[in-house]
Write an enzyme that holds these catalytic residues in place. Structure first.
Site, PDB file in Angstrom:
ATOM      1  CE1 TYR A   1      26.573  48.724  36.810  1.00  0.00           C
ATOM      2  CE2 TYR A   1      24.853  49.501  38.282  1.00  0.00           C
ATOM      3  CZ  TYR A   1      25.310  48.589  37.350  1.00  0.00           C
ATOM      4  OH  TYR A   1      24.515  47.544  36.956  1.00  0.00           O
TER       5      TYR A   1
ATOM      6  CE  LYS B   1      19.912  51.377  42.355  1.00  0.00           C
ATOM      7  NZ  LYS B   1      20.114  49.939  42.330  1.00  0.00           N
TER       8      LYS B   1
ATOM      9  CG  ASP C   1      23.370  57.050  37.169  1.00  0.00           C
ATOM     10  OD1 ASP C   1      22.363  56.944  37.901  1.00  0.00           O
ATOM     11  OD2 ASP C   1      23.894  56.091  36.582  1.00  0.00           O
TER      12      ASP C   1
HETATM   13  C1  LIG Z   1      24.133  54.772  39.797  1.00  0.00           C
HETATM   14  C2  LIG Z   1      23.372  53.693  39.090  1.00  0.00           C
HETATM   15  N1  LIG Z   1      23.030  53.870  37.820  1.00  0.00           N
HETATM   16  C3  LIG Z   1      22.339  52.954  37.141  1.00  0.00           C
HETATM   17  C4  LIG Z   1      21.965  51.775  37.727  1.00  0.00           C
HETATM   18  C5  LIG Z   1      21.230  50.757  36.944  1.00  0.00           C
HETATM   19  O1  LIG Z   1      19.917  50.651  37.350  1.00  0.00           O
HETATM   20  P1  LIG Z   1      19.106  49.326  36.995  1.00  0.00           P
HETATM   21  O2  LIG Z   1      19.705  48.217  37.786  1.00  0.00           O
HETATM   22  O3  LIG Z   1      17.697  49.652  37.361  1.00  0.00           O
HETATM   23  O4  LIG Z   1      19.268  49.126  35.519  1.00  0.00           O
HETATM   24  C6  LIG Z   1      22.284  51.539  39.056  1.00  0.00           C
HETATM   25  C7  LIG Z   1      21.902  50.269  39.708  1.00  0.00           C
HETATM   26  O5  LIG Z   1      22.334  49.937  40.775  1.00  0.00           O
HETATM   27  C8  LIG Z   1      23.032  52.509  39.751  1.00  0.00           C
HETATM   28  O6  LIG Z   1      23.414  52.299  41.022  1.00  0.00           O
END
Ligand SMILES: Cc1ncc(COP(=O)(O)O)c(C=O)c1O
Length: 423
Positions: free
Chosen positions: A138, A261, A233
């Site tokens: 994700y 976050k 990420d």
């Molecule tokens: C691993 C990861 N990358 C990216 C994101 C996306 O972040 P945002 O919701 O702030 O766009 C998330 C959100 O949960 C995530 O868990």
């Protein structure tokens, strides 16, 4: 606690003005009124122990007094300027100090944006186009990120499957998809397509699934060998798995990482961080017109978010914070293991103590396809029972955090025991 408008009434109003009656994120029937410490209350006054923690940012719990004080002080001085601010510069220094890969930082407002720009930056740096991502990984909501995130049809690797309408086929064709934790597959894929691959983007812990021994190292070595940018990420793992993120926790340093976050302390703030020679592509004076990655955003580096982030990270640097987070998570894992074991239910506890959940299967879970073996009826029943007992958690995650008290953990243990017995 009294409310004047019930959740049901709020839901009816939401259904009129919000598609799907909500913000798209979470069960829309839950309408949270307030959070304090480890607890949240819904609009009917029901109290929950919170393991959702805003999908991760509230690692200190809700309304931490020191963070609130820092934010209130900043609010009196102004909310957003578009121009640089001292708080944003100071936070960038803190991020660079913490993350092994980071020489420099570029702010954005969401983790998904950070991922999108990290991939674009990698293309600008390498002059190559393709993105290698892992099935089930994700990375926000860009076209690339929505390839093979949660595919319903399991077609052959490395072909991508879009998870959303509205993404041109050209995006799909620019992707290569590999199974997480399969070093042999990734190695042969990279060797075949090395001349086309700009970056490998990976969640060091993919959703819940930890990296197999040596997997992240293999990615590191492949990226180095073939001139590919390795992107971790760390939107979830940054400042959660260790102060230095998953790169510290697992001992592998990427070229770029994305953060979100925790670093905004509950406000919209995220970042791309990485090696100076790659980050230089955000600076036209360094790379010229052709290599320049154009990037601006109204709220980037927002001072309120920056002071909230600075205070949050200061608290996380205090001795014992990460040990406490780990110990708390281990206790929660143990609660599941004990009660599901006693109930004789096949399960795996997947993740790390700071972030994990139960997958109801007999087989170890190594990748996305392994997570599909989850017995959904069991998972739904446990989650529903926990919710009824006043435990709020995401459908397939549970975040440990620092506001949890002994009483919270005991109450959670009892709720897990009840849910397991009901199975
Ligand atoms: C691993 C990861 N990358 C990216 C994101 C996306 O972040 P945002 O919701 O702030 O766009 C998330 C959100 O949960 C995530 O868990």
């Amino acid at each position: 606690m009294k409310t004047t408008i019930s959740q049901a009434d709020w839901s009816a109003r939401a259904a009129e003005v919000l598609p799907g009656a909500g913000f798209g994120n979470f069960d829309p029937s839950l309408i949270v009124r307030e959070g304090k410490g480890s607890r949240v209350w819904d609009e009917d006054g029901k109290e929950y122990i919170d393991y959702l923690i805003g999908s991760g940012p509230m690692i200190l719990g809700h309304g931490h007094p020191e963070v609130v004080e820092a934010v209130q002080e900043q609010l009196g001085k102004g909310m957003t300027f578009f121009a640089n601010s001292a708080a944003g510069i100071e936070l960038a220094e803190v991020l660079v100090d913490a993350m092994a890969c980071a020489d420099q930082v570029r702010y954005v407002s969401t983790g998904g944006e950070a991922d999108m720009y990290a991939m674009r930056l990698a293309r600008a740096f390498t002059g190559k186009d393709r993105v290698l991502k892992f099935e089930g990984g994700y990375h926000g909501m860009s076209g690339e990120a929505l390839m093979s995130l949660a595919p319903k049809s399991l077609i052959n690797f490395p072909q991508a499957v879009p998870d959303s309408a509205g993404i041109p086929d050209s995006v799909r064709d620019g992707m290569l998809i590999a199974p997480f934790n399969d070093s042999d597959f990734v190695t042969s894929l990279v060797e075949e397509y090395a001349h086309e691959i700009a970056c490998i983007i990976v969640e060091p812990l993919q959703r819940l699934v930890p990296p197999a021994l040596g997997f992240l190292r293999t990615l590191r070595d492949l990226a180095t060998k073939h001139g590919i940018v390795l992107i971790f990420d760390e939107v979830v793992t940054g400042f959660r798995f260790a102060y230095g993120g998953a790169q510290e926790y697992y001992g592998v340093t990427p070229d770029l990482c994305t953060l979100g976050k925790v670093i905004g302390g509950g406000f919209p703030l995220a970042a791309v961080a990485g090696k100076a020679e790659i980050m230089a592509h955000f600076d036209k004076s360094k790379v010229g017109e052709k290599g320049f990655t154009f990037q601006i955003g109204t709220l980037s580096g927002n001072p309120v978010a920056s002071v909230a982030g600075l205070k949050t990270l200061e608290i996380l640097r205090r001795p014992g914070a990460y040990q406490m987070l780990k110990d708390t998570g281990e206790r929660l894992m143990q609660s599941y293991a004990t009660h599901l074991g006693a109930a004789g239910v096949a399960h795996q506890i997947v993740g790390e103590p700071m972030l994990f959940d139960v997958v109801f299967t007999e087989q170890p879970v190594r990748d996305y396809r392994g997570t599909l073996k989850n017995n959904a009826a069991h998972a739904n029943a446990v989650n529903a029972s926990l919710r009824q007992s006043g435990i709020l958690k995401p459908d397939s995650k549970l975040y440990a955090h620092l506001a949890l008290t002994e009483e919270d953990l005991q109450q959670t243990d009892a709720a897990i025991a009840k849910a397991a017995a009901q199975l």
